[in-house]
Design a protein around this motif. Structure first.
Motif, PDB file in Angstrom:
ATOM      1  N   LEU A 262      -8.874  22.957 -15.348  1.00  0.00           N
ATOM      2  CA  LEU A 262      -9.469  21.695 -15.757  1.00  0.00           C
ATOM      3  C   LEU A 262      -8.454  20.805 -16.464  1.00  0.00           C
ATOM      4  N   ILE A 263      -8.465  19.540 -16.119  1.00  0.00           N
ATOM      5  CA  ILE A 263      -7.623  18.545 -16.777  1.00  0.00           C
ATOM      6  C   ILE A 263      -8.493  17.856 -17.809  1.00  0.00           C
ATOM      7  N   THR A 264      -8.017  17.807 -19.045  1.00  0.00           N
ATOM      8  CA  THR A 264      -8.790  17.215 -20.127  1.00  0.00           C
ATOM      9  C   THR A 264      -7.924  16.233 -20.916  1.00  0.00           C
ATOM     10  N   VAL A 265      -8.584  15.425 -21.725  1.00  0.00           N
ATOM     11  CA  VAL A 265      -7.908  14.532 -22.658  1.00  0.00           C
ATOM     12  C   VAL A 265      -8.542  14.712 -24.028  1.00  0.00           C
ATOM     13  N   THR A 266      -7.895  14.154 -25.049  1.00  0.00           N
ATOM     14  CA  THR A 266      -8.444  14.147 -26.398  1.00  0.00           C
ATOM     15  C   THR A 266      -8.894  12.727 -26.722  1.00  0.00           C
ATOM     16  N   PRO A 267      -9.629  12.551 -27.807  1.00  0.00           N
ATOM     17  CA  PRO A 267     -10.036  11.190 -28.183  1.00  0.00           C
ATOM     18  C   PRO A 267      -8.839  10.271 -28.465  1.00  0.00           C
ATOM     19  N   ASP A 268      -7.692  10.841 -28.789  1.00  0.00           N
ATOM     20  CA  ASP A 268      -6.495  10.044 -29.097  1.00  0.00           C
ATOM     21  C   ASP A 268      -5.683   9.665 -27.858  1.00  0.00           C
ATOM     22  N   THR A 269      -6.027  10.203 -26.700  1.00  0.00           N
ATOM     23  CA  THR A 269      -5.290   9.900 -25.473  1.00  0.00           C
ATOM     24  C   THR A 269      -5.460   8.428 -25.128  1.00  0.00           C
ATOM     25  N   ARG A 270      -4.372   7.788 -24.795  1.00  0.00           N
ATOM     26  CA  ARG A 270      -4.404   6.372 -24.409  1.00  0.00           C
ATOM     27  C   ARG A 270      -5.074   6.220 -23.040  1.00  0.00           C
ATOM     28  N   VAL A 271      -5.730   5.088 -22.858  1.00  0.00           N
ATOM     29  CA  VAL A 271      -6.444   4.817 -21.610  1.00  0.00           C
ATOM     30  C   VAL A 271      -5.500   4.878 -20.414  1.00  0.00           C
ATOM     31  N   LEU A 272      -4.319   4.299 -20.544  1.00  0.00           N
ATOM     32  CA  LEU A 272      -3.378   4.313 -19.420  1.00  0.00           C
ATOM     33  C   LEU A 272      -2.932   5.730 -19.077  1.00  0.00           C
ATOM     34  N   ARG A 273      -2.837   6.603 -20.071  1.00  0.00           N
ATOM     35  CA  ARG A 273      -2.488   8.003 -19.809  1.00  0.00           C
ATOM     36  C   ARG A 273      -3.619   8.692 -19.055  1.00  0.00           C
ATOM     37  N   ALA A 274      -4.855   8.438 -19.460  1.00  0.00           N
ATOM     38  CA  ALA A 274      -6.005   9.004 -18.743  1.00  0.00           C
ATOM     39  C   ALA A 274      -6.020   8.518 -17.303  1.00  0.00           C
ATOM     40  N   MET A 275      -5.731   7.231 -17.100  1.00  0.00           N
ATOM     41  CA  MET A 275      -5.691   6.675 -15.754  1.00  0.00           C
ATOM     42  C   MET A 275      -4.597   7.348 -14.925  1.00  0.00           C
ATOM     43  N   GLN A 276      -3.445   7.576 -15.542  1.00  0.00           N
ATOM     44  CA  GLN A 276      -2.342   8.230 -14.848  1.00  0.00           C
ATOM     45  C   GLN A 276      -2.718   9.658 -14.449  1.00  0.00           C
ATOM     46  N   LEU A 277      -3.356  10.401 -15.348  1.00  0.00           N
ATOM     47  CA  LEU A 277      -3.803  11.763 -15.039  1.00  0.00           C
ATOM     48  C   LEU A 277      -4.796  11.761 -13.881  1.00  0.00           C
ATOM     49  N   MET A 278      -5.710  10.821 -13.900  1.00  0.00           N
ATOM     50  CA  MET A 278      -6.707  10.728 -12.839  1.00  0.00           C
ATOM     51  C   MET A 278      -6.048  10.404 -11.506  1.00  0.00           C
ATOM     52  N   THR A 279      -5.133   9.469 -11.520  1.00  0.00           N
ATOM     53  CA  THR A 279      -4.444   9.070 -10.297  1.00  0.00           C
ATOM     54  C   THR A 279      -3.583  10.199  -9.749  1.00  0.00           C
TER      55      THR A 279
END
Length: 119
Positions: A55-72
């Motif tokens: 599973l790929i996860t993020v924390t509340p502190d993860t930047r939106v662009l980083r989350a987008m990059q992980l998703m992409t």
């Protein structure tokens, strides 16, 4: 998922509401039940979910662009948000796109105000 118009569900460990066992998505259902000719009634969620260790996860502190990059990069549409206490929520690609569009819209408004002498 269809009844609640959601594309993914987090699977929790028995008796531990904030402890993630995995995630099941519409894509999992399509690829692991429909395409393989399995029965929805007899297949267990645990048999088709993406397990916690993958599973790929993020924390509340993860930047939106980083989350987008992980998703992409990982071709996924949903990411659980976790902290030390466990799961806090889920972010979808729609959430991320809305946040980026909103940020860009605000920047355009600031630039337009600057150009028009509104500062």
């Amino acid at each position: 998922m269809t009844q609640n118009n959601v594309g993914a569900l987090v699977v929790v460990k028995p008796g531990e509401q904030k402890s993630i066992a995995g995630i099941i998505t519409e894509r999992d259902y399509l690829r692991k039940i429909i395409v393989q000719g399995r029965s929805s009634k007899s297949t267990k969620v645990g048999d088709i979910m993406t397990e916690e260790n993958k599973l790929i996860t993020v924390t509340p502190d993860t930047r939106v662009l980083r989350a987008m990059q992980l998703m992409t990069d990982n071709r996924i549409r949903h990411i659980p948000v976790i902290n030390d206490s466990g799961m806090m929520g889920m972010v979808s690609i729609g959430d991320v796109v809305r946040a980026v569009v909103s940020e860009h819209r605000q920047e355009l408004d600031r630039l337009n105000a600057y150009i028009q002498g509104g500062y």
